[in-house]
Enzyme design. Structure first.
Site, PDB file in Angstrom:
ATOM      1  N   LYS A   1      76.443 -22.794 -11.403  1.00  0.00           N
ATOM      2  CA  LYS A   1      76.609 -21.367 -11.639  1.00  0.00           C
ATOM      3  C   LYS A   1      75.452 -20.922 -10.490  1.00  0.00           C
ATOM      4  O   LYS A   1      74.515 -21.253 -10.371  1.00  0.00           O
ATOM      5  CB  LYS A   1      76.096 -20.970 -12.749  1.00  0.00           C
ATOM      6  CG  LYS A   1      76.064 -19.240 -13.136  1.00  0.00           C
ATOM      7  CD  LYS A   1      75.952 -18.940 -14.673  1.00  0.00           C
ATOM      8  CE  LYS A   1      74.479 -19.235 -14.865  1.00  0.00           C
ATOM      9  NZ  LYS A   1      74.361 -18.710 -16.315  1.00  0.00           N
TER      10      LYS A   1
ATOM     11  N   THR B   1      79.115 -15.873 -18.209  1.00  0.00           N
ATOM     12  CA  THR B   1      78.987 -17.097 -17.704  1.00  0.00           C
ATOM     13  C   THR B   1      80.279 -17.914 -18.352  1.00  0.00           C
ATOM     14  O   THR B   1      81.018 -18.739 -17.759  1.00  0.00           O
ATOM     15  CB  THR B   1      77.720 -17.578 -18.313  1.00  0.00           C
ATOM     16  OG1 THR B   1      76.396 -17.069 -17.627  1.00  0.00           O
ATOM     17  CG2 THR B   1      77.714 -19.389 -18.000  1.00  0.00           C
TER      18      THR B   1
HETATM   19  C1  R5P Z   1      71.166 -19.248 -18.319  1.00  0.00           C
HETATM   20  O1  R5P Z   1      70.730 -20.307 -17.705  1.00  0.00           O
HETATM   21  C2  R5P Z   1      71.664 -19.477 -19.966  1.00  0.00           C
HETATM   22  O2  R5P Z   1      71.883 -20.788 -20.248  1.00  0.00           O
HETATM   23  C3  R5P Z   1      72.720 -18.923 -20.128  1.00  0.00           C
HETATM   24  O3  R5P Z   1      74.127 -19.669 -19.369  1.00  0.00           O
HETATM   25  C4  R5P Z   1      73.023 -17.394 -19.845  1.00  0.00           C
HETATM   26  O4  R5P Z   1      71.885 -16.663 -20.099  1.00  0.00           O
HETATM   27  C5  R5P Z   1      74.201 -16.733 -20.397  1.00  0.00           C
HETATM   28  O5  R5P Z   1      74.017 -15.273 -19.921  1.00  0.00           O
HETATM   29  P1  R5P Z   1      75.548 -14.524 -20.005  1.00  0.00           P
HETATM   30  O6  R5P Z   1      75.905 -14.776 -21.461  1.00  0.00           O
HETATM   31  O7  R5P Z   1      75.102 -13.165 -19.792  1.00  0.00           O
HETATM   32  O8  R5P Z   1      76.291 -14.975 -18.895  1.00  0.00           O
END
Ligand code: R5P
Length: 295
Positions: A190, A228
């Site tokens: 990501k 994400t």
């Molecule tokens: C970040 O590294 C966390 O593990 C999550 O993947 C992230 O915080 C998810 O954020 P969002 O739902 O806003 O994409």
């Protein structure tokens, strides 16, 4: 010990008190018309070990002030020892000055926790650059993981699971859960451009991943905006995947994330570290066991 439920720790506080057979009381929390905070203990905390239970979500900054006031007041009222039970602890992602002049917010928050509490218990803290809670706090720390419960849920409800972690940090949840179940897993890559904007790609390791006819189970520590997971689902749909579930520890679900994910055809399940409509996995037993060990 007495368990005190702060404004976002009432349900969990009651569950913990029931499991531990300890007294429970609710912290009275109000707002004055000008938005100042008001807190009051409804029980005598003198000479008691006090466990404040607070999960930080929604109005996080107000909840931090509430805990600060409650901790200071408990000391003034003669409490013997103070613990903070935070099923979800905030600001852990802000552990670094990414741009000059930025606050390393988690260290600012930790400073006040260190001054007032003897122990902190956190469920699946987002540790990334800081590798352990002891690098953030100077007090005693206990880290709990919901991985075995998540693995148990997947085993009991989803057949032929292919577990996907949306970014390399998620291996601590995705890969470890897959190991507990003994099923396949793959970790994506990501790139984060902002608080909302992310890009998810295949890595050289998983470019030939076969997702057809598989029950895709996305596993991560938290879902905030849901972007994400949505980006990962879009990528896997292009590869032919059709059935998606997503399991997370902390269902923050900011900005209608839960609805957005449902619309994209993803069944979302979270633990109850943050109370929400998707929480089907109860972590109170894990937390109670840890409290029991030390009290
Ligand atoms: C970040 O590294 C966390 O593990 C999550 O993947 C992230 O915080 C998810 O954020 P969002 O739902 O806003 O994409």
């Amino acid at each position: 010990m007495i368990i005190i439920g702060c404004s976002n720790g009432r349900e969990m506080g009651k569950r913990l008190a029931r499991r531990l057979k300890k007294p429970y009381s609710e912290l009275e929390v109000k707002r004055f018309p000008d938005n100042e905070s008001y807190i009051r203990y409804k029980v005598d905390v003198k000479d008691k070990k006090v466990a404040l239970v607070q999960s930080f979500h929604g109005e996080i900054n107000d909840q931090l002030i509430e805990v600060w006031f409650a901790a200071r007041t408990a000391h003034e009222l003669g409490a013997k020892e103070l613990w903070l039970v935070a099923p979800y602890f905030p600001y852990l992602r802000q552990d670094k000055r990414f741009k000059p002049g930025e606050a390393r917010s988690v260290h600012v928050v930790a400073e006040f926790v260190d001054k007032l509490f003897k122990r902190i218990i956190i469920c699946d803290p987002h540790l990334h650059r800081e590798k352990a809670l002891s690098h953030i706090f100077t007090i005693k720390t206990t880290k709990i993981t919901a991985n075995p419960l998540i693995a148990g849920y997947i085993k009991g409800h989803i057949k032929d699971a292919l577990i996907i972690g949306p970014d390399w940090e998620s291996y601590k949840w995705a890969e470890k859960t897959a190991c507990l179940i003994g099923c396949e897993s793959a970790i994506m890559e990501k790139k984060r451009y902002s608080g909302r904007d992310v890009e998810v790609k295949l890595t050289s390791k998983n470019k030939n991943i076969d997702v057809k006819n598989k029950n895709i189970v996305l596993v991560d520590d938290m879902i905030s905006t849901g972007n994400t997971i949505l980006k990962t689902v879009q990528l896997l749909k292009r590869l032919g995947a059709k059935r998606f579930s997503c399991l997370c520890v902390h269902g923050i679900f900011a900005e209608n994330a839960l609805q957005k994910l449902k619309k994209a055809g993803v069944e979302v399940i979270s633990t109850n570290t943050i109370p929400n409509k998707a929480s089907r996995i109860d972590v109170s037993g894990l937390i109670a066991d840890e409290i029991d060990k030390f009290c």
